[in-house]
Design a protein around this motif. Structure first.
Motif, mmCIF file in Angstrom:
data_model
loop_
_atom_site.group_PDB
_atom_site.id
_atom_site.type_symbol
_atom_site.label_atom_id
_atom_site.label_comp_id
_atom_site.label_asym_id
_atom_site.label_seq_id
_atom_site.Cartn_x
_atom_site.Cartn_y
_atom_site.Cartn_z
ATOM 1 N N TYR A 3 0.812 -1.157 0.043
ATOM 2 C CA TYR A 3 -0.081 0.137 -0.059
ATOM 3 C C TYR A 3 0.913 1.290 -0.029
ATOM 4 C CZ TYR A 3 -4.225 -2.809 1.127
ATOM 5 O OH TYR A 3 -5.328 -3.567 1.126
ATOM 6 N N PRO A 4 0.367 2.189 -0.677
ATOM 7 C CA PRO A 4 1.294 3.369 -0.620
ATOM 8 C C PRO A 4 1.044 4.146 1.108
ATOM 9 C CG PRO A 4 -1.180 3.928 -1.460
ATOM 10 C CD PRO A 4 -0.933 2.566 -1.308
ATOM 11 N N THR A 5 2.117 4.884 1.324
ATOM 12 C CA THR A 5 2.170 5.498 2.554
ATOM 13 C C THR A 5 1.503 6.836 2.406
ATOM 14 O OG1 THR A 5 4.260 6.424 2.168
ATOM 15 C CG2 THR A 5 4.086 4.210 3.406
ATOM 16 N N GLU A 6 1.417 7.513 1.369
ATOM 17 C CA GLU A 6 0.479 8.780 1.097
ATOM 18 C C GLU A 6 -0.302 8.880 -0.087
ATOM 19 O OE1 GLU A 6 3.772 11.973 -0.428
ATOM 20 O OE2 GLU A 6 3.950 11.515 1.641
ATOM 21 N N LEU A 7 -1.273 9.717 -0.235
ATOM 22 C CA LEU A 7 -2.017 9.864 -1.404
ATOM 23 C C LEU A 7 -1.265 10.884 -2.200
ATOM 24 C CD1 LEU A 7 -5.450 10.042 0.253
ATOM 25 C CD2 LEU A 7 -4.281 8.010 -0.575
ATOM 26 N N ARG A 8 -1.945 11.217 -3.429
ATOM 27 C CA ARG A 8 -1.274 11.901 -4.351
ATOM 28 C C ARG A 8 -1.362 13.407 -4.020
ATOM 29 N NH1 ARG A 8 -4.371 9.863 -9.820
ATOM 30 N NH2 ARG A 8 -5.664 9.021 -8.077
ATOM 31 N N ASP A 9 -2.080 13.748 -3.077
ATOM 32 C CA ASP A 9 -2.014 15.031 -2.303
ATOM 33 C C ASP A 9 -1.179 15.287 -1.436
ATOM 34 O OD1 ASP A 9 -3.456 13.689 -0.571
ATOM 35 O OD2 ASP A 9 -5.356 15.020 -0.601
ATOM 36 N N GLY A 10 -0.353 14.267 -0.928
ATOM 37 C CA GLY A 10 0.284 14.264 0.430
ATOM 38 C C GLY A 10 -0.132 13.693 1.594
ATOM 39 N N THR A 11 -1.512 13.595 1.630
ATOM 40 C CA THR A 11 -2.109 13.162 2.595
ATOM 41 C C THR A 11 -1.475 11.595 3.148
ATOM 42 O OG1 THR A 11 -4.180 14.434 2.240
ATOM 43 C CG2 THR A 11 -4.349 12.435 3.901
ATOM 44 N N LEU A 12 -1.243 11.365 4.411
ATOM 45 C CA LEU A 12 -0.781 10.026 4.898
ATOM 46 C C LEU A 12 -1.887 9.070 4.903
ATOM 47 C CD1 LEU A 12 1.507 10.974 8.037
ATOM 48 C CD2 LEU A 12 2.252 10.315 5.548
ATOM 49 N N THR A 13 -1.873 7.850 4.462
ATOM 50 C CA THR A 13 -2.656 6.707 4.611
ATOM 51 C C THR A 13 -2.533 6.138 5.930
ATOM 52 O OG1 THR A 13 -0.959 5.261 3.708
ATOM 53 C CG2 THR A 13 -2.346 6.142 2.088
ATOM 54 N N ALA A 14 -3.375 5.264 6.035
ATOM 55 C CA ALA A 14 -3.262 4.394 7.499
ATOM 56 C C ALA A 14 -1.729 4.014 7.610
ATOM 57 C CB ALA A 14 -4.105 3.209 7.463
ATOM 58 N N HIS A 15 -1.182 3.253 6.432
ATOM 59 C CA HIS A 15 0.031 2.849 6.503
ATOM 60 C C HIS A 15 1.277 3.789 6.686
ATOM 61 C CE1 HIS A 15 -2.213 -0.315 4.446
ATOM 62 N NE2 HIS A 15 -1.587 -1.199 4.852
ATOM 63 N N GLY A 16 0.983 4.985 6.142
ATOM 64 C CA GLY A 16 1.980 6.084 6.201
ATOM 65 C C GLY A 16 1.829 6.521 7.768
ATOM 66 N N MET A 17 0.758 6.578 8.532
ATOM 67 C CA MET A 17 0.475 6.933 9.680
ATOM 68 C C MET A 17 1.400 6.114 10.800
ATOM 69 S SD MET A 17 -3.534 7.873 10.024
ATOM 70 C CE MET A 17 -4.203 9.275 8.817
ATOM 71 N N LEU A 18 1.206 4.804 10.442
ATOM 72 C CA LEU A 18 1.861 3.916 11.331
ATOM 73 C C LEU A 18 3.485 3.903 11.140
ATOM 74 C CD1 LEU A 18 2.072 1.748 13.467
ATOM 75 C CD2 LEU A 18 1.499 -0.088 11.630
ATOM 76 N N ALA A 19 3.889 4.151 9.958
ATOM 77 C CA ALA A 19 5.193 4.223 9.629
ATOM 78 C C ALA A 19 5.768 5.494 10.286
ATOM 79 C CB ALA A 19 5.590 4.421 8.025
ATOM 80 N N ALA A 20 4.874 6.713 10.270
ATOM 81 C CA ALA A 20 5.392 7.875 10.971
ATOM 82 C C ALA A 20 5.275 7.681 12.631
ATOM 83 C CB ALA A 20 4.587 9.097 10.527
ATOM 84 N N ALA A 21 4.345 7.060 12.975
ATOM 85 C CA ALA A 21 4.471 6.713 14.392
ATOM 86 C C ALA A 21 5.463 6.090 14.854
ATOM 87 C CB ALA A 21 3.106 6.077 14.818
ATOM 88 N N LEU A 22 6.018 4.964 14.202
ATOM 89 C CA LEU A 22 6.972 3.905 14.558
ATOM 90 C C LEU A 22 8.363 4.991 14.456
ATOM 91 C CD1 LEU A 22 6.323 0.763 12.523
ATOM 92 C CD2 LEU A 22 5.901 1.253 15.012
ATOM 93 N N ALA A 23 8.537 5.916 13.468
ATOM 94 C CA ALA A 23 9.366 6.541 13.511
ATOM 95 C C ALA A 23 9.688 7.652 14.745
ATOM 96 C CB ALA A 23 9.641 7.602 11.836
ATOM 97 N N GLU A 24 8.664 7.894 14.916
ATOM 98 C CA GLU A 24 8.354 8.893 16.298
ATOM 99 C C GLU A 24 8.660 8.296 17.599
ATOM 100 O OE1 GLU A 24 5.008 11.032 15.436
ATOM 101 O OE2 GLU A 24 5.869 12.059 13.562
#
Length: 280
Positions: A100-121
């Motif tokens: 799955y993509p981590t963000e949409l074409r407009d830059g909005t984070l997907t659920a997968h992007g949100m979890l990846a960001a949460a892990l990074a933080e």
């Protein structure tokens, strides 16, 4: 080594569980119904921080992927898992984006992007495995049957569409390496390099079957008509739409600098080797 494996009875988690056991580890399956698993297992609720914290507490490593669900439900899962990691602080978390993509074409984070960001933080050691398309998609009866019986590998991508295909078996190899060695962090891309075209896939099937197989680019709507009886119209529609989008794109090729080949020394199986390992 105490390792928790999410979805250990599913297509992604099961190979990870098996690969860990083959490597001499004793992982614990984290599933909704622990009675369906042979070996150590615990029941979890992906929508309950308390449930997840109990599972992660004291774990040296956790393998995570978001289960199939609506986008809103996946966002909820991502938030709960991220919060549980912060509270329980396992030694290591390895997360698969499942293609799955981590963000949409407009830059909005997907659920997968949100979890990846949460892990990074989170401050917890982590790695994110980022595949493109799974070879297992080719095992659906609507694709495998014609390839085996008629010598026609039909799939809804263009003939000139390069893809870094990867199998669940390859993903398991990568996951085991990342779960048991904390030296590589951040995103690790997973897939074939150089990428493969439809003709390359067909050649792999031909070598495995021992007879000619040709690739045929299939219209997404035609593919959709075939999978609706299997998954239902509501579930099939997003899949068909994703292939319509792919027809507008140049391809799906992983970043070589962050690849498992370069960072871990793991090269994905060829199509022929993957089919042989599965004995389809």
């Amino acid at each position: 080594m105490a390792i928790i494996v999410h979805g250990a009875t599913g297509a992604q988690g099961s190979p990870v569980l098996a690969a860990l056991r083959a490597a001499g580890h004793h992982p614990t399956a984290a599933v909704r119904d622990s009675t369906k698993v042979t070996g150590p297992a615990l029941s979890i609720d992906n929508d309950s921080v308390e449930s997840l914290v109990r599972a992660y507490a004291g774990a040296e490593a956790v393998f995570v992927h978001l289960p199939l669900a609506s986008p809103d439900q996946q966002v909820s899962y991502a938030q709960k898992i991220g919060e549980a990691v912060v509270q329980a602080r396992p030694g290591r978390v390895v997360f698969s984006t499942s293609g799955y993509p981590t963000e949409l074409r407009d830059g909005t984070l997907t659920a997968h992007g949100m979890l990846a960001a949460a892990l990074a933080e989170s401050g917890v050691s982590y790695a994110v495995i980022a595949p493109r398309i799974f070879l297992e998609n080719l095992l659906l009866p609507v694709t495998l049957g014609p390839a085996r019986e008629d010598g026609a590998l039909r799939y809804p991508i263009r003939d000139d569409y390069p893809v870094s295909w990867v199998s669940h078996l390859d993903m398991a190899d990568i996951a085991v390496a990342l779960l048991t060695d904390n030296s590589v962090t951040g995103v690790v891309t997973a897939g074939a390099l150089p990428p493969q075209f439809g003709a390359d896939l067909a050649e792999g099937f031909a070598r495995y079957f021992g007879k000619p197989v040709v690739f045929e680019a299939q219209e997404p709507e035609a593919y959709g008509e075939l999978i609706i009886p299997m998954f239902g119209a509501d579930a099939a529609r997003p899949v068909v739409d994703s292939y319509h989008f792919r027809w507008t794109q140049p391809g799906e090729v992983i970043d070589e600098e962050r690849s498992a080949q370069k960072l871990l020394g793991i090269t994905p199986r060829t199509v022929e080797a993957w089919l042989r390992d599965l004995a389809v």
